[in-house]
Design a protein around this motif. Structure first.
Motif, mmCIF file in Angstrom:
data_model
loop_
_atom_site.group_PDB
_atom_site.id
_atom_site.type_symbol
_atom_site.label_atom_id
_atom_site.label_comp_id
_atom_site.label_asym_id
_atom_site.label_seq_id
_atom_site.Cartn_x
_atom_site.Cartn_y
_atom_site.Cartn_z
ATOM 1 N N THR A 128 -1.558 1.737 -0.503
ATOM 2 C CA THR A 128 -0.104 1.576 -0.540
ATOM 3 C C THR A 128 0.610 2.354 0.557
ATOM 4 O OG1 THR A 128 -0.091 1.108 -2.895
ATOM 5 C CG2 THR A 128 1.965 1.928 -1.952
ATOM 6 N N PHE A 129 0.212 3.579 0.789
ATOM 7 C CA PHE A 129 0.946 4.442 1.722
ATOM 8 C C PHE A 129 0.296 4.538 3.107
ATOM 9 C CE2 PHE A 129 2.042 5.934 -2.524
ATOM 10 C CZ PHE A 129 3.423 5.848 -2.464
ATOM 11 N N ASP A 130 -0.789 3.819 3.334
ATOM 12 C CA ASP A 130 -1.533 3.959 4.584
ATOM 13 C C ASP A 130 -0.668 3.746 5.827
ATOM 14 O OD1 ASP A 130 -3.735 4.522 3.071
ATOM 15 O OD2 ASP A 130 -4.858 2.718 3.623
ATOM 16 N N LYS A 131 0.076 2.655 5.871
ATOM 17 C CA LYS A 131 0.876 2.337 7.055
ATOM 18 C C LYS A 131 1.971 3.389 7.270
ATOM 19 C CE LYS A 131 3.431 -1.426 9.257
ATOM 20 N NZ LYS A 131 3.976 -2.771 9.088
ATOM 21 N N ALA A 132 2.643 3.767 6.208
ATOM 22 C CA ALA A 132 3.708 4.773 6.314
ATOM 23 C C ALA A 132 3.127 6.123 6.714
ATOM 24 C CB ALA A 132 4.457 4.894 4.992
ATOM 25 N N GLN A 133 1.984 6.473 6.143
ATOM 26 C CA GLN A 133 1.346 7.742 6.484
ATOM 27 C C GLN A 133 0.960 7.758 7.962
ATOM 28 O OE1 GLN A 133 -2.464 8.597 4.673
ATOM 29 N NE2 GLN A 133 -2.168 10.803 4.891
ATOM 30 N N GLN A 134 0.434 6.649 8.451
ATOM 31 C CA GLN A 134 0.055 6.572 9.862
ATOM 32 C C GLN A 134 1.276 6.695 10.767
ATOM 33 O OE1 GLN A 134 -2.997 6.726 11.205
ATOM 34 N NE2 GLN A 134 -1.894 6.903 13.122
ATOM 35 N N LYS A 135 2.378 6.103 10.373
ATOM 36 C CA LYS A 135 3.602 6.202 11.178
ATOM 37 C C LYS A 135 4.103 7.641 11.240
ATOM 38 C CE LYS A 135 5.174 1.476 10.816
ATOM 39 N NZ LYS A 135 5.663 0.998 12.083
ATOM 40 N N ILE A 136 4.066 8.329 10.121
ATOM 41 C CA ILE A 136 4.501 9.732 10.100
ATOM 42 C C ILE A 136 3.526 10.605 10.883
ATOM 43 C CG2 ILE A 136 4.884 11.740 8.597
ATOM 44 C CD1 ILE A 136 7.192 9.639 8.657
#
Length: 161
Positions: A128-136
């Motif tokens: 769920t949070f992979d893309k957002a975590q990568q962006k941060i």
């Protein structure tokens, strides 16, 4: 008047040469170790996996009022390794802490990523949070981390090694 080294017995000169060689070897080993320790601070991934480096980076981000990025990244790491029966609870906590527009530690995500996260609130999965975590992570790597490397927080961490 000083007679120089030639007035010393040869045994003393040999001992002095031996000590000089040993000292230069120790200095070289010390330099190599400092270079290896410094590498802990040369890339963000390695830094985040090092307790002293992580503490120093957290202190730096706190001083710049951007600690939420690191806290979000760490929360995502914790979520990713949690058992699936905890995902819903942890996802809810991450949403309320970091994603919602009125979140106390709202992270800077683009609208598309934020909307994707908000639409997944009902059924979170391990990714769920992979893309957002990568962006941060990318934001920290490109923006905060280079400034950290020039900060006194970084120098203090290097000395701590």
């Amino acid at each position: 008047m000083c007679k120089g080294l030639s007035s010393l017995p040869s045994s003393c000169l040999e001992k002095a040469k031996g000590m000089r060689v040993k000292l230069s070897h120790l200095a070289e080993l010390h330099h190599k170790q400092r270079v290896q320790d410094g590498k802990i601070l040369q890339d963000l991934e390695t830094l985040l996996n090092n307790k002293i480096g992580l503490q120093a980076f957290r202190g730096f981000l706190r001083s710049e009022f951007s600690e939420e990025n690191l806290e979000f990244w760490l929360a995502c790491e914790d979520y990713r390794v949690s058992s699936s029966n905890l995902h819903r609870t942890k996802a809810s906590s991450i949403y309320s802490q970091f994603i919602n527009p009125d979140a106390p530690l709202e992270v800077n995500l683009d609208a598309e990523t934020r909307e994707a996260l908000l639409s997944a609130t009902g059924s979170p999965c391990v990714e769920t949070f992979d893309k957002a975590q990568q962006k941060i992570y990318s934001l920290m790597a490109k923006d905060s981390f280079p400034r950290f490397l020039r900060s006194h927080h970084c120098m203090d961490a290097i000395r701590a090694f």
